[in-house]
Design a protein around this motif. Structure first.
Motif, PDB file in Angstrom:
ATOM      1  N   GLY A  55       0.806  -1.208   0.000  1.00 44.26           N
ATOM      2  CA  GLY A  55       0.000   0.000   0.000  1.00 44.26           C
ATOM      3  C   GLY A  55       0.838   1.256   0.000  1.00 44.26           C
ATOM      4  O   GLY A  55       2.063   1.213  -0.125  1.00 44.26           O
ATOM      5  N   CYS A  70      -4.028   4.694   4.916  1.00 38.34           N
ATOM      6  CA  CYS A  70      -3.308   4.087   3.798  1.00 38.34           C
ATOM      7  C   CYS A  70      -4.251   3.853   2.636  1.00 38.34           C
ATOM      8  O   CYS A  70      -5.440   3.660   2.821  1.00 38.34           O
ATOM      9  CB  CYS A  70      -2.721   2.731   4.200  1.00 38.34           C
ATOM     10  SG  CYS A  70      -1.745   2.776   5.669  1.00 38.34           S
ATOM     11  N   VAL A  72      -4.721   1.082  -0.187  1.00 36.17           N
ATOM     12  CA  VAL A  72      -4.303  -0.282  -0.512  1.00 36.17           C
ATOM     13  C   VAL A  72      -5.119  -0.811  -1.677  1.00 36.17           C
ATOM     14  O   VAL A  72      -6.269  -0.412  -1.893  1.00 36.17           O
ATOM     15  CB  VAL A  72      -4.433  -1.231   0.705  1.00 36.17           C
ATOM     16  CG1 VAL A  72      -3.512  -0.822   1.822  1.00 36.17           C
ATOM     17  CG2 VAL A  72      -5.853  -1.288   1.197  1.00 36.17           C
TER      18      VAL A  72
END
Length: 76
Positions: A55, A70, A72
């Motif tokens: 990610g 994040c 991802v």
């Protein structure tokens, strides 16, 4: 002449992804690529390591056990 140095890491480039909050296992800068070792916490991706890139950090963490946002890939 000196060139201005202002690194800003990777940026998302479109495509399918999801935004999630994960816990850090190290200091992470915004724009760092991330890997997720068996501990379940994410850290900066290191080329050649046995963990795959998982990610992109959208926020920063200054130490371990901090929440970071994040991006991802859904299959990661």
């Amino acid at each position: 002449m000196a060139n201005y140095d202002n690194p800003n890491g990777f940026t998302p480039a479109g495509g399918s992804s999801r935004i999630t909050t994960l816990v850090s296992n190290a200091a992470i800068a915004k724009g760092d690529l991330l890997s997720a070792p068996s501990s379940g916490k994410v850290g900066p991706y290191v080329s050649g390591a046995e963990n795959s890139c998982g990610g992109l950090a959208l926020t920063a963490a200054t130490a371990t056990d901090q929440d970071i946002v994040c991006e991802v890939h859904p299959d990661a």
